[in-house]
Scaffold this motif. Structure first.
Motif, PDB file in Angstrom:
ATOM      1  N   TYR A   1       0.822  -1.216   0.000  1.00 62.58           N
ATOM      2  CA  TYR A   1       0.000   0.000   0.000  1.00 62.58           C
ATOM      3  C   TYR A   1       0.853   1.262   0.000  1.00 62.58           C
ATOM      4  CZ  TYR A   1      -4.127  -2.898   0.447  1.00 62.58           C
ATOM      5  OH  TYR A   1      -5.121  -3.806   0.186  1.00 62.58           O
ATOM      6  N   ASP A   2       2.043   1.205   0.563  1.00 66.82           N
ATOM      7  CA  ASP A   2       2.956   2.345   0.469  1.00 66.82           C
ATOM      8  C   ASP A   2       3.351   2.581  -0.987  1.00 66.82           C
ATOM      9  OD1 ASP A   2       2.895   2.676   3.226  1.00 66.82           O
ATOM     10  OD2 ASP A   2       4.649   1.398   3.557  1.00 66.82           O
ATOM     11  N   ARG A   3       3.658   1.508  -1.701  1.00 61.92           N
ATOM     12  CA  ARG A   3       4.024   1.638  -3.114  1.00 61.92           C
ATOM     13  C   ARG A   3       2.853   2.153  -3.945  1.00 61.92           C
ATOM     14  NH1 ARG A   3       7.593  -1.743  -5.753  1.00 61.92           N
ATOM     15  NH2 ARG A   3       6.602  -0.883  -7.640  1.00 61.92           N
ATOM     16  N   LEU A   4       1.672   1.605  -3.681  1.00 60.07           N
ATOM     17  CA  LEU A   4       0.498   2.040  -4.425  1.00 60.07           C
ATOM     18  C   LEU A   4       0.229   3.519  -4.183  1.00 60.07           C
ATOM     19  CD1 LEU A   4      -1.938   1.441  -6.228  1.00 60.07           C
ATOM     20  CD2 LEU A   4      -3.180   0.690  -4.178  1.00 60.07           C
ATOM     21  N   SER A   5       0.293   3.946  -2.933  1.00 64.91           N
ATOM     22  CA  SER A   5       0.059   5.355  -2.606  1.00 64.91           C
ATOM     23  C   SER A   5       1.109   6.256  -3.253  1.00 64.91           C
ATOM     24  CB  SER A   5       0.066   5.554  -1.082  1.00 64.91           C
ATOM     25  OG  SER A   5      -1.027   4.894  -0.488  1.00 64.91           O
ATOM     26  N   ALA A   6       2.354   5.787  -3.287  1.00 66.73           N
ATOM     27  CA  ALA A   6       3.413   6.572  -3.916  1.00 66.73           C
ATOM     28  C   ALA A   6       3.152   6.741  -5.407  1.00 66.73           C
ATOM     29  CB  ALA A   6       4.762   5.900  -3.683  1.00 66.73           C
ATOM     30  N   ASN A   7       2.697   5.687  -6.067  1.00 66.26           N
ATOM     31  CA  ASN A   7       2.385   5.791  -7.489  1.00 66.26           C
ATOM     32  C   ASN A   7       1.222   6.728  -7.752  1.00 66.26           C
ATOM     33  OD1 ASN A   7       4.218   3.457  -7.619  1.00 66.26           O
ATOM     34  ND2 ASN A   7       3.403   3.191  -9.683  1.00 66.26           N
TER      35      ASN A   7
END
Length: 440
Positions: free
Chosen positions: A85-91
């Motif tokens: 979810y950190d990666r998704l939010s960053a994208n």
């Protein structure tokens, strides 16, 4: 005089050869967790060869890429669960969101309330996804403000995984020889004492360190009493009588030696498979793994069974969540990609039975009631879970709330923190989270 139009070279060659040019591929990106197995299943399109969450979703994607007639290619980006979810939010923040992403029901409000997702109700109808076939808990998972914000893919929930031989040895069977489940907290304690006296084994194996499993069991017992963690006014309710009773029961089970507080996730599974515990508290995702393990000659567990969560209080309920597929809003919408996304979502909807092979429950009522579903190992033993599945209210920051609960509740058996003190600390921290959160 009319000018003659010259054909592009590629088209002219196609005409000369008597063929039509191939459609340009439409590529869409898929963000998911479930592990990385692209090498193991490279080019595999036979779903019968797919095993587990990673294998099934990978082969489904392979099959779609190989067989769809629209020139669509799904490019998978598999992200490790802990940072997903950190990666998704960053994208999303960088304005490079994927075209499709897997998302838990419990996380969905974080994105939907910030207007980061496309509504999908009309699109589902246009491509033939029959939302009337969604089981109620699945439809509820993706609904807000009269709209559908995701394609539900499963319902996953707690189960009791049972070593039936230990129940037989303890005399805890009904007149049909089936494991007898407790119907009240007092009866659970009696059964646990009898199990220990007759077999020398603890009743439970529960992942108990930094694991959320005890918290999910605690929530289940709150809901079975008619309580909730958060009321309709967005107030935390950890000081309620239902909350105190649920934690008291858990703490008593640990204190009496009916569950080992030192078990982590792997340790609890090992104890159950090794015949050292009568009941493993774990989710739907473990069913096929344990069924397969029970067939191995070197595994002590032989007579494996599955049970819906027993109702110890007046109301049927069990903790649950769902995997869903969302379509993030794009900074530059592309009609061709949008069509491709919906085509792939329809493919996943059509293959909901295949995903149910993971052990998760299907979201389609027709699949849940099908003969194919009943033919899968042990599925007939927990179909009621889809009806009694319960979830937290649709509020933001549920992961933060769960982290607080795990830290505080687990401290009662890990470091013998006073249960009331733990609940008071959790009430304070969760109230702070709720003050900055919104309801869907």
């Amino acid at each position: 005089m009319k000018m003659k139009t010259l054909l592009p070279a590629s088209l002219l060659l196609a005409v000369v050869l008597g063929s039509t040019p191939a459609l340009a591929a439409t590529e869409i990106t898929l963000f998911r967790f479930f592990g990385g197995c692209s090498d193991e299943y490279a080019n595999v399109t036979d779903l019968a060869k797919a095993v587990g969450e990673c294998g099934i979703i990978q082969v489904l994607t392979n099959k779609f890429n190989a067989e769809n007639k629209d020139g669509i290619i799904v490019k998978t980006q598999s992200v490790e669960w802990g940072v997903y979810y950190d990666r998704l939010s960053a994208n999303v923040a960088a304005r490079t969101p994927p075209d499709i992403a897997v998302m838990h029901r419990s996380v969905l409000p974080n994105y939907q309330l910030r207007n980061l997702l496309q509504p999908l109700g009309k699109d589902f109808a246009a491509v033939g996804i029959d939302t009337a076939d969604f089981v109620p808990v699945a439809r509820e998972a993706v609904s807000a403000r009269g709209e559908l914000w995701a394609l539900p893919f499963d319902v996953h929930a707690l189960l009791w995984h049972v070593n039936a031989d230990l129940f037989i040895k303890a005399g805890l069977v009904d007149d049909k020889g089936q494991p007898k489940m407790p119907t009240s907290p007092a009866e659970l304690m009696r059964h646990a004492e009898l199990m220990k006296a007759k077999t020398g084994k603890p009743y439970f194996a529960i992942p108990s360190g930094a694991d959320p499993m005890p918290t999910w069991q605690y929530l289940t017992w709150i809901w079975q009493q008619g309580g909730d963690l958060v009321d309709t006014e967005r107030q935390a309710q950890l000081g309620s009588k239902e909350s105190k009773e649920s934690l008291r029961l858990l703490d008593t089970l640990y204190a009496a030696g009916h569950a080992n507080p030192r078990h982590d996730y792997a340790g609890a599974q090992q104890a159950f498979l090794g015949g050292e515990a009568a009941v493993l508290v774990n989710g739907t995702w473990g069913v096929d793994t344990y069924a397969a393990q029970a067939k191995e000659p070197n595994v002590a567990l032989k007579n494996y069974a599955v049970r819906d969560m027993p109702t110890l209080h007046g109301k049927d309920a069990v903790w649950s969540d769902s995997h869903t597929w969302v379509v993030p809003k794009q900074p530059k919408p592309d009609a061709a990609k949008q069509k491709a996304v919906l085509t792939f979502l329809k493919f996943l909807y059509d293959n909901n039975l295949q995903w149910a092979r993971t052990g998760h429950l299907p979201v389609r009522a027709s699949v849940l009631a099908s003969a194919e579903m009943r033919a899968l190992p042990h599925r007939g033993e927990y179909t009621r879970t889809a009806i009694i599945a319960t979830a937290l209210p649709p509020i933001e920051f549920q992961r933060g709330i769960m982290d607080v609960m795990v830290n505080e509740l687990n401290s009662t058996w890990l470091v013998h923190k006073d249960p009331d003190t733990a609940l008071t600390a959790a009430q304070r921290a969760i109230s702070a989270i709720l003050r900055r959160s919104r309801f869907r």
